[in-house]
Write a protein that holds these residues in place. Structure first.
Motif, mmCIF file in Angstrom:
data_model
loop_
_atom_site.group_PDB
_atom_site.id
_atom_site.type_symbol
_atom_site.label_atom_id
_atom_site.label_comp_id
_atom_site.label_asym_id
_atom_site.label_seq_id
_atom_site.Cartn_x
_atom_site.Cartn_y
_atom_site.Cartn_z
ATOM 1 N N THR A 3 7.237 11.268 7.228
ATOM 2 C CA THR A 3 6.971 11.277 5.799
ATOM 3 C C THR A 3 6.880 12.701 5.307
ATOM 4 O OG1 THR A 3 5.753 9.230 5.935
ATOM 5 C CG2 THR A 3 5.395 10.559 3.982
ATOM 6 N N GLN A 239 1.070 4.863 -2.859
ATOM 7 C CA GLN A 239 1.391 3.729 -2.003
ATOM 8 C C GLN A 239 2.734 3.871 -1.298
ATOM 9 O OE1 GLN A 239 1.829 3.976 -5.242
ATOM 10 N NE2 GLN A 239 2.627 2.123 -6.200
ATOM 11 N N LYS A 241 5.525 5.236 1.264
ATOM 12 C CA LYS A 241 5.700 5.858 2.576
ATOM 13 C C LYS A 241 7.188 5.917 2.912
ATOM 14 C CE LYS A 241 1.227 4.326 4.377
ATOM 15 N NZ LYS A 241 0.522 3.590 5.482
ATOM 16 N N THR A 271 1.261 -1.174 0.654
ATOM 17 C CA THR A 271 2.107 0.019 0.587
ATOM 18 C C THR A 271 3.539 -0.385 0.268
ATOM 19 O OG1 THR A 271 2.579 -0.042 2.964
ATOM 20 C CG2 THR A 271 0.661 1.244 2.239
ATOM 21 N N GLY A 302 0.329 4.557 -8.921
ATOM 22 C CA GLY A 302 0.591 5.385 -7.748
ATOM 23 C C GLY A 302 0.661 6.859 -8.083
ATOM 24 N N GLN A 318 -10.269 2.018 -2.167
ATOM 25 C CA GLN A 318 -8.935 1.959 -2.756
ATOM 26 C C GLN A 318 -9.037 1.308 -4.132
ATOM 27 O OE1 GLN A 318 -6.224 3.305 -1.970
ATOM 28 N NE2 GLN A 318 -4.397 2.021 -2.149
#
Length: 513
Positions: A3, A239, A241, A271, A302, A318
């Motif tokens: 990532t 969120q 990835k 996610t 996000g 969260q």
């Protein structure tokens, strides 16, 4: 899983110019409707239009030749050329026939916006909280992000909003994030796209909380030194990835786009995974892939959460994504004013950005007629009233979404020329002209006629649909005269008729001899 989230690369520097390349603006779309039959008073004989040289009421011979080569009949075109200050046109053909103007309709929207809202107008985005930050910086309760339709709420601007909130002493949020999108009518964006391409950036629908054009911009870069392929993405979403499994390959590039398009899928844990797989040749070089995916809610949530965390802010848990209205008595944590309309108009016209134009169009109606949330119907009434007050009554004008991304919108070349002359004489004329692409220099015209004398001397808005090619703006002739030039081609072969527009611009630059 690899990532790499780019922190705050200049988003528009990468994203907006892609419109000029046909990636973000409306380009190559199907089935533009045919123009309505022209009025009798606008009819000119074929003989007049076909005379050697140019007839005062017809078309230049060079333009007619180019149209014949493209197999476009003159009846499918509309032209109007007039010297600024003159009483009669230098060239006119089907000038009062209502035509599909494609993105030249943005001239109506941007001129209206500049006059009705003012070049200094700025959109507001506000962050509220159920309570003020406590002594330890904790906000107990929900926070509320309320949008007013900012067309350019990109990561750099969201970061400024977050920085203002952090300056109040806020460090930790102990609650959820509620998105208030009530400034726009909820029905906006519920219809289908013009061409069914739901993930194309040019088809992004407007929203009161539009964030980063609701578009993920992936940059794929081969790195031969490490025998790898790097992938980065803008904007950062909390969120999101990346799963980068691209392998560096040798040989010719081939169809890089088929191998460099990620699969974007929601996961069970909340996610969103953007997966790249397969091989990517070093010969391909760096490429950018834009995908308009996820919802407006997911993007705004996000984006804010990511920026809050990047600025050192924390959450006790969260935060849930909720949609609602800011309650009365809520504490104003931060108020952010976006870039001025003069800058927004420049982005809209230089790069033919559809969603920004639609955001402006809706804002015009909401700000001038404050009887309810923004809607296209309210904006159409406001713009029509504004035109009538200036003596620019246009009974054949059809407004849809204000961007030209429509098969319904119509305006005649004559009416567009009246609007452009009015704009030139107005106090906002210099701002509007400065927003237009310059022939052979920048925007959607940067690669047109780069070595011709007209390069650098024409300020034109372009328009492109599958069956439409359009130009509208100003040309400064070699002799110092300035002309208003409008040209519409509505025909199945319009894409092959670009030479006709180029010939028209060069003819006007030579002084319309």
């Amino acid at each position: 899983m690899g990532t790499m989230l780019k922190r705050r690369s200049p988003f528009l520097r990468r994203l907006l110019p892609l419109c000029a390349a046909g990636l973000l603006c409306i380009h190559g779309l199907p089935a533009a409707a045919k123009p309505a039959a022209h009025k009798a008073k606008a009819t000119h004989t074929a003989a007049a239009a076909a005379e050697p040289g140019t007839a005062r009421s017809g078309l230049p011979a060079s333009v007619l030749t180019a149209l014949r080569r493209a197999h476009v009949p003159a009846s499918a075109t509309s032209f109007y050329v007039i010297k600024v200050g003159a009483h009669a046109p230098r060239a006119s053909w089907n000038a009062q026939a209502p035509m599909n103007p494609a993105s030249t309709m943005k001239l109506v929207t941007t001129f209206a916006g500049l006059q009705l809202l003012g070049p200094a107008y700025r959109w507001q985005t506000t962050l509220y909280a159920d309570s003020q930050p406590g002594p330890d910086g904790t906000i107990n309760g929900s926070i509320y992000l309320r949008g007013h339709g900012d067309p350019k709420l990109v990561p750099e601007e969201m970061a400024k909003l977050v920085a203002t909130a952090r300056a109040t002493g806020a460090t930790t949020i102990n609650g959820d994030l509620v998105l208030d999108r009530s400034f726009f009518d909820p029905s906006i964006g519920t219809g289908g796209t013009i061409d069914g391409e739901t993930q194309r950036a040019y088809n992004v629908s407007p929203d009161a909380l539009l964030y980063s054009f609701k578009t993920l911009s992936f940059t794929i870069t081969p790195e031969p030194a490490t025998q790898s392929v790097a992938v980065s993405v803008t904007p950062a979403l909390a969120q999101l990835k990346l799963d980068n499994r691209l392998a560096l390959a040798n040989g010719k590039c081939g169809d890089w786009s088929a191998r460099a398009r990620p699969s974007v899928t929601p996961q069970a844990d909340g996610t969103v995974l953007a997966s790249f797989d397969g091989s990517y040749a070093a010969d391909c070089g760096e490429h950018v892939v834009n995908i308009a995916t996820l919802s407006h809610n997911e993007f705004a949530w996000g984006g804010f959460v990511a920026e809050w965390q990047l600025a050192g802010g924390r959450f006790t848990h969260q935060p849930a994504l909720r949609v609602g209205r800011v309650p009365r008595g809520a504490f104003v944590l931060a108020r952010h004013y976006g870039q001025p309309l003069s800058e927004i108009v420049r982005d809209i016209n230089k790069f033919s950005n559809n969603v920004m134009a639609r955001q402006l169009y809706l804002t015009i109606g909401a700000e001038i007629d404050r009887s309810g949330p923004a809607s296209t119907a309210r904006s159409a009434k406001v713009v029509q009233r504004w035109l009538n007050r200036q003596g620019l009554d246009m009974p054949d004008l059809v407004l849809d979404n204000g961007s030209g991304l429509s098969r319904e919108e119509r305006i005649s070349a004559y009416d567009m020329s009246r609007l452009l002359q009015q704009a030139l004489a107005s106090e906002v004329g210099p701002v509007l002209i400065d927003s237009l692409p310059i022939l052979g220099v920048d925007g959607t015209l940067r690669n047109r006629l780069t070595r011709a004398g007209a390069a650098g001397n024409a300020y034109m808005k372009t328009g492109t649909l599958a069956d439409v090619r359009a130009l509208a703006g100003y040309v400064d002739a070699l002799n110092g005269d300035r002309y208003v030039v409008v040209s519409y081609i509505n025909h199945a072969n319009a894409a092959q008729a670009r030479d006709a527009h180029d010939a028209l611009l060069q003819w006007v630059y030579q002084g319309a001899p």
